[in-house]
Write a protein that holds these residues in place. Structure first.
Motif: not given
Length: 137
Positions: A12-24
């Motif tokens: 996640a970035d500093e704004h709380g956006n979630l990203y698909e890459d490198h999820s666990r």
């Protein structure tokens, strides 16, 4: 169609956006259509946006358990557990030792126990981590 409830950690970035890459995937459990229907009827799911990668506009939407509804879902699972162990099938299995019913009850118990474990894990270890979600899929 078979579905699961997965506890997943997303970058996640500093704004709380979630990203698909490198999820666990931390843990996952099978979820029955009946339990999904109960959760949906109680309106305990929310849509979360998942971005493909930082800086990209491409995204998808995923169904997740609301963090604020974790206790309610645990309660629903506990009710389902009690129903299964006090059912007529459970009584018959105990009194008559019908192996098919015993096997079915064990599978029901395992399904409920696995879901309970995954949700409890979110509550106990990842409660304050908004980038760790309970995704239905």
């Amino acid at each position: 169609m078979s579905q699961s409830l997965s506890l997943i950690e997303y970058p996640a970035d500093e704004h709380g956006n979630l990203y698909e890459d490198h999820s666990r995937i931390i843990e996952s459990a099978f979820i029955t259509p009946e339990v999904i229907n109960t959760i949906e009827a109680q309106r305990l799911l929310e849509d979360k946006t998942l971005l493909e990668e930082p800086g990209a506009s491409a995204s998808s939407v995923m169904k997740c358990l609301e963090d604020s509804s974790i206790d309610k879902v645990l309660s629903l699972l506990e009710i389902e557990f009690v129903k299964s162990i006090t059912s007529e099938a459970a009584s018959n299995a105990k009194d008559i030792l019908i192996s098919g019913e015993i096997s079915s009850l064990i599978n029901d118990f395992r399904t409920i126990a696995n879901l309970h474990h995954v949700i409890k894990l979110k509550k106990e270890k990842f409660e304050h981590r908004p980038n760790v979600v309970l995704k239905l899929g």
